[in-house]
Design a protein around this motif. Structure first.
Motif, PDB file in Angstrom:
ATOM      1  N   GLY A  55       0.782  -1.225   0.000  1.00 34.95           N
ATOM      2  CA  GLY A  55       0.000   0.000   0.000  1.00 34.95           C
ATOM      3  C   GLY A  55       0.815   1.278   0.000  1.00 34.95           C
ATOM      4  O   GLY A  55       0.283   2.365   0.249  1.00 34.95           O
ATOM      5  N   ILE A  56       2.116   1.176  -0.281  1.00 39.38           N
ATOM      6  CA  ILE A  56       2.961   2.374  -0.331  1.00 39.38           C
ATOM      7  C   ILE A  56       3.022   2.829  -1.780  1.00 39.38           C
ATOM      8  O   ILE A  56       3.843   2.356  -2.580  1.00 39.38           O
ATOM      9  CB  ILE A  56       4.374   2.085   0.214  1.00 39.38           C
ATOM     10  N   SER A  57       2.131   3.752  -2.152  1.00 40.83           N
ATOM     11  CA  SER A  57       2.033   4.212  -3.534  1.00 40.83           C
ATOM     12  C   SER A  57       1.430   5.607  -3.564  1.00 40.83           C
ATOM     13  O   SER A  57       0.945   6.118  -2.555  1.00 40.83           O
ATOM     14  CB  SER A  57       1.177   3.237  -4.358  1.00 40.83           C
ATOM     15  N   GLY A  58       1.453   6.232  -4.740  1.00 39.17           N
ATOM     16  CA  GLY A  58       0.919   7.571  -4.888  1.00 39.17           C
ATOM     17  C   GLY A  58       2.000   8.646  -4.739  1.00 39.17           C
ATOM     18  O   GLY A  58       3.107   8.383  -4.265  1.00 39.17           O
ATOM     19  N   LYS A  59       1.643   9.861  -5.165  1.00 38.48           N
ATOM     20  CA  LYS A  59       2.600  10.980  -5.133  1.00 38.48           C
ATOM     21  C   LYS A  59       3.094  11.286  -3.727  1.00 38.48           C
ATOM     22  O   LYS A  59       4.231  11.707  -3.542  1.00 38.48           O
ATOM     23  CB  LYS A  59       1.963  12.234  -5.724  1.00 38.48           C
ATOM     24  N   GLU A  60       2.251  11.060  -2.725  1.00 41.94           N
ATOM     25  CA  GLU A  60       2.628  11.404  -1.355  1.00 41.94           C
ATOM     26  C   GLU A  60       3.754  10.535  -0.815  1.00 41.94           C
ATOM     27  O   GLU A  60       4.398  10.884   0.182  1.00 41.94           O
ATOM     28  CB  GLU A  60       1.408  11.302  -0.425  1.00 41.94           C
ATOM     29  N   HIS A  61       4.007   9.412  -1.461  1.00 41.30           N
ATOM     30  CA  HIS A  61       5.064   8.511  -0.983  1.00 41.30           C
ATOM     31  C   HIS A  61       6.283   8.473  -1.915  1.00 41.30           C
ATOM     32  O   HIS A  61       7.181   7.665  -1.705  1.00 41.30           O
ATOM     33  CB  HIS A  61       4.517   7.080  -0.848  1.00 41.30           C
ATOM     34  N   ILE A  62       6.315   9.345  -2.926  1.00 37.30           N
ATOM     35  CA  ILE A  62       7.359   9.234  -3.937  1.00 37.30           C
ATOM     36  C   ILE A  62       8.760   9.430  -3.363  1.00 37.30           C
ATOM     37  O   ILE A  62       9.729   8.787  -3.793  1.00 37.30           O
ATOM     38  CB  ILE A  62       7.101  10.220  -5.097  1.00 37.30           C
ATOM     39  N   LYS A  63       8.923  10.320  -2.375  1.00 29.23           N
ATOM     40  CA  LYS A  63      10.255  10.520  -1.781  1.00 29.23           C
ATOM     41  C   LYS A  63      10.722   9.263  -1.051  1.00 29.23           C
ATOM     42  O   LYS A  63      11.887   8.881  -1.137  1.00 29.23           O
ATOM     43  CB  LYS A  63      10.227  11.722  -0.829  1.00 29.23           C
ATOM     44  N   GLU A  64       9.802   8.621  -0.331  1.00 30.87           N
ATOM     45  CA  GLU A  64      10.141   7.386   0.371  1.00 30.87           C
ATOM     46  C   GLU A  64      10.498   6.279  -0.610  1.00 30.87           C
ATOM     47  O   GLU A  64      11.452   5.525  -0.397  1.00 30.87           O
ATOM     48  CB  GLU A  64       8.967   6.933   1.241  1.00 30.87           C
ATOM     49  N   VAL A  65       9.734   6.201  -1.682  1.00 29.32           N
ATOM     50  CA  VAL A  65       9.970   5.171  -2.692  1.00 29.32           C
ATOM     51  C   VAL A  65      11.339   5.366  -3.342  1.00 29.32           C
ATOM     52  O   VAL A  65      12.116   4.418  -3.508  1.00 29.32           O
ATOM     53  CB  VAL A  65       8.857   5.189  -3.758  1.00 29.32           C
ATOM     54  N   SER A  66      11.634   6.616  -3.712  1.00 27.05           N
ATOM     55  CA  SER A  66      12.914   6.914  -4.342  1.00 27.05           C
ATOM     56  C   SER A  66      14.072   6.594  -3.398  1.00 27.05           C
ATOM     57  O   SER A  66      15.084   6.006  -3.809  1.00 27.05           O
ATOM     58  CB  SER A  66      12.962   8.393  -4.751  1.00 27.05           C
ATOM     59  N   ALA A  67      13.917   6.966  -2.127  1.00 30.74           N
ATOM     60  CA  ALA A  67      14.968   6.689  -1.135  1.00 30.74           C
ATOM     61  C   ALA A  67      15.137   5.188  -0.929  1.00 30.74           C
ATOM     62  O   ALA A  67      16.265   4.691  -0.795  1.00 30.74           O
ATOM     63  CB  ALA A  67      14.628   7.373   0.189  1.00 30.74           C
ATOM     64  N   ALA A  68      14.018   4.452  -0.913  1.00 31.63           N
ATOM     65  CA  ALA A  68      14.096   3.001  -0.732  1.00 31.63           C
ATOM     66  C   ALA A  68      14.798   2.340  -1.916  1.00 31.63           C
ATOM     67  O   ALA A  68      15.606   1.420  -1.741  1.00 31.63           O
ATOM     68  CB  ALA A  68      12.692   2.422  -0.567  1.00 31.63           C
ATOM     69  N   ALA A  69      14.512   2.821  -3.123  1.00 36.92           N
ATOM     70  CA  ALA A  69      15.187   2.286  -4.302  1.00 36.92           C
ATOM     71  C   ALA A  69      16.693   2.534  -4.214  1.00 36.92           C
ATOM     72  O   ALA A  69      17.503   1.655  -4.532  1.00 36.92           O
ATOM     73  CB  ALA A  69      14.623   2.924  -5.573  1.00 36.92           C
ATOM     74  N   ASN A  70      17.066   3.732  -3.764  1.00 33.41           N
ATOM     75  CA  ASN A  70      18.495   4.052  -3.598  1.00 33.41           C
ATOM     76  C   ASN A  70      19.158   3.125  -2.583  1.00 33.41           C
ATOM     77  O   ASN A  70      20.274   2.641  -2.803  1.00 33.41           O
ATOM     78  CB  ASN A  70      18.661   5.503  -3.152  1.00 33.41           C
ATOM     79  N   ARG A  71      18.463   2.888  -1.471  1.00 33.13           N
ATOM     80  CA  ARG A  71      19.035   2.000  -0.438  1.00 33.13           C
ATOM     81  C   ARG A  71      19.167   0.571  -0.972  1.00 33.13           C
ATOM     82  O   ARG A  71      20.128  -0.134  -0.654  1.00 33.13           O
ATOM     83  CB  ARG A  71      18.161   2.029   0.812  1.00 33.13           C
ATOM     84  N   GLY A  72      18.185   0.148  -1.758  1.00 27.91           N
ATOM     85  CA  GLY A  72      18.271  -1.179  -2.340  1.00 27.91           C
ATOM     86  C   GLY A  72      19.479  -1.314  -3.244  1.00 27.91           C
ATOM     87  O   GLY A  72      20.193  -2.326  -3.219  1.00 27.91           O
ATOM     88  N   ILE A  73      19.727  -0.283  -4.056  1.00 33.24           N
ATOM     89  CA  ILE A  73      20.889  -0.290  -4.944  1.00 33.24           C
ATOM     90  C   ILE A  73      22.178  -0.291  -4.130  1.00 33.24           C
ATOM     91  O   ILE A  73      23.163  -0.956  -4.492  1.00 33.24           O
ATOM     92  CB  ILE A  73      20.858   0.919  -5.890  1.00 33.24           C
ATOM     93  N   ILE A  74      22.200   0.428  -3.015  1.00 34.64           N
ATOM     94  CA  ILE A  74      23.386   0.449  -2.148  1.00 34.64           C
ATOM     95  C   ILE A  74      23.659  -0.945  -1.587  1.00 34.64           C
ATOM     96  O   ILE A  74      24.799  -1.418  -1.571  1.00 34.64           O
ATOM     97  CB  ILE A  74      23.204   1.470  -1.005  1.00 34.64           C
ATOM     98  N   VAL A  75      22.598  -1.631  -1.121  1.00 32.40           N
ATOM     99  CA  VAL A  75      22.749  -2.996  -0.602  1.00 32.40           C
ATOM    100  C   VAL A  75      23.295  -3.920  -1.696  1.00 32.40           C
ATOM    101  O   VAL A  75      24.223  -4.698  -1.474  1.00 32.40           O
ATOM    102  CB  VAL A  75      21.408  -3.537  -0.061  1.00 32.40           C
ATOM    103  N   VAL A  76      22.705  -3.813  -2.895  1.00 31.60           N
ATOM    104  CA  VAL A  76      23.171  -4.627  -4.018  1.00 31.60           C
ATOM    105  C   VAL A  76      24.628  -4.311  -4.343  1.00 31.60           C
ATOM    106  O   VAL A  76      25.450  -5.201  -4.564  1.00 31.60           O
ATOM    107  CB  VAL A  76      22.290  -4.388  -5.261  1.00 31.60           C
ATOM    108  N   GLY A  77      24.951  -3.012  -4.379  1.00 28.83           N
ATOM    109  CA  GLY A  77      26.303  -2.597  -4.705  1.00 28.83           C
ATOM    110  C   GLY A  77      27.331  -3.108  -3.712  1.00 28.83           C
ATOM    111  O   GLY A  77      28.412  -3.579  -4.100  1.00 28.83           O
ATOM    112  N   ILE A  78      26.990  -3.037  -2.425  1.00 29.16           N
ATOM    113  CA  ILE A  78      27.904  -3.530  -1.387  1.00 29.16           C
ATOM    114  C   ILE A  78      28.144  -5.024  -1.549  1.00 29.16           C
ATOM    115  O   ILE A  78      29.284  -5.493  -1.530  1.00 29.16           O
ATOM    116  CB  ILE A  78      27.342  -3.229   0.020  1.00 29.16           C
TER     117      ILE A  78
END
Length: 414
Positions: A218-241
């Motif tokens: 249920g995390i969707s919509g414009k109101e959550h876009i900053k959280e979504v973008s940050a979560a994607a970045n953290r996921g890439i960091i985990v993958v990168g590490i």
């Protein structure tokens, strides 16, 4: 009354953080499967320190792909296949069929990888190890709290992989200065290696795993876009590490002068590297890492592939989806047990096929970003991200052509 409201707010925040963390690890563990481990060991043995640039390039490409897909799925508040159908009618059904079929093929390879992991850890036959691992995955989805069990299992497996691989990287004593220099200023750029790594770790269901998990929570919509973008970045960091630590662990062995045998069709270069770095303990650690990577990929492939079924059957319940996931895992297990094909060949074929799916989905999603703001509630999509997406999309179409070659080569030798 005020205390109850505070408790509810705290519970809501904690659940949202847990959901974001689960999406991060679902994406990250799906991207670090047995195929990636084998490919990293192979390319590090052949390219040495220069492969560090390949790792960096794969992470950058991952960033562009995941940022665009996570953003479009959560902004439209629709399953990826549904988004594709709205962009070009009928394309979503094609995307769903390709993802589901690719997930089936990939999962056969994942179960095979889990079997190899338990073989290295306990000496079990690969098929018995695959049977046990698939049984664990089935048990998770059969439980009454399958969603919670899924999230916790993925987080635990992800942490285990990172910690154990980091230990091997430390004891192998890689030349860090050389590795860091080659990461930024490579002496040799091997585009075939980059293509193979990206095709096997971003293609197919992997691209949509984290985004669909957020949508499911249920995390969707414009109101959550900053959280979504940050979560994607953290996921890439985990993958990168994880990717870089694995590279360092194997590079330390290669730099010490140890020769890794790549000549045999059934050679396991990663296990050779772990054994050379830490002896029998290293071999057991390799077993745990490979098993954790494979089991998490079994779970991720099954859950994400089945999530595409909703485009054919809207309104499917969570219980029905869990049952479909059980059938999915059981079917891939049965195919693996009945095949005489070597696990390594299965992994190569799976990575090659899934490399075909990425450019199709990315093209459709970029079209939505460019032209269909109406599907995203009028959200103004970052143009810099779309331009990066366009460049990456061209690259992934090239990778798709390479994947076709991989598939034909597999069919010739199978």
């Amino acid at each position: 009354m005020a205390v109850d409201n505070i408790n509810q707010q705290q519970s809501f925040v904690q659940n949202r953080r847990s959901s974001l963390l689960a999406a991060i690890f679902l994406m990250a563990t799906s991207a670090i499967g047995p195929g990636f481990i084998t490919q990293t060991a192979t390319f590090t043995a052949t390219l040495g320190a220069a492969f560090a640039f390949g790792i960096l390039a794969s992470v950058v490409i991952d960033f562009v792909v995941q940022q665009n897909i996570w953003r479009v799925v959560t902004l439209t508040q629709m399953n990826a296949a549904a988004v594709a159908n709205r962009a070009i009618p009928g394309s979503g059904y094609l995307l769903a069929v390709l993802v589901i079929f690719g997930g089936l093929v990939f999962n056969i390879g994942n179960i095979a990888g889990a079997g190899l992991g338990l073989n290295a850890l306990f000496g079990l036959s690969p098929k018995l190890g695959g049977l046990i691992s698939a049984g664990i995955a089935i048990y998770i989805f059969a439980s009454r709290r399958a969603g919670v069990a899924l999230d916790r299992m993925l987080i635990v497996l992800g942490i285990v992989m990172i910690v154990l691989t980091l230990y091997v990287a430390l004891v192998s004593h890689p030349p860090l200065g050389m590795a860091l220099r080659e990461t930024v200023f490579p002496s040799n750029i091997n585009f075939a290696a980059i293509t193979t790594i990206v095709g096997g770790t971003v293609g197919g269901y992997i691209s949509y795993a984290g985004a669909h998990r957020l949508l499911d929570k249920g995390i969707s919509g414009k109101e959550h876009i900053k959280e979504v973008s940050a979560a994607a970045n953290r996921g890439i960091i985990v993958v990168g590490i994880m990717r870089y630590v694995l590279f360092l662990a194997i590079f330390g062995v290669v730099a010490s002068g140890v020769t890794i045998d790549l000549s045999s069709h059934n050679a396991n270069p990663a296990s050779q590297a772990f054994l050379a770095a830490a002896g029998n303990v290293g071999l057991r650690i390799f077993g745990v890492v490979l098993w954790a990577a494979a089991l998490s990929s079994v779970i991720g492939a099954a859950w994400t592939s089945v999530s595409f079924i909703s485009v054919f059957r809207p309104g499917i319940t969570e219980r029905q989806r869990n049952i479909a996931t059980l059938v999915f895992i059981a079917f891939t297990l049965a195919v693996y047990l009945s095949l005489g094909t070597a696990p390594t060949a299965l992994l190569v074929f799976a990575g090659g096929f899934n490399g075909l799916v990425l450019p199709l989905g990315l093209t459709l999603f970029l079209w939505v970003g460019w032209r269909r703001a109406d599907l995203m509630d009028g959200y103004r999509y970052p143009r810099w991200l779309l331009w990066l997406g366009l460049i990456t999309c061209i690259m992934t179409w090239y990778m798709a052509i390479m994947s076709v070659s991989t598939i034909f080569n597999f069919l010739k030798i199978a």
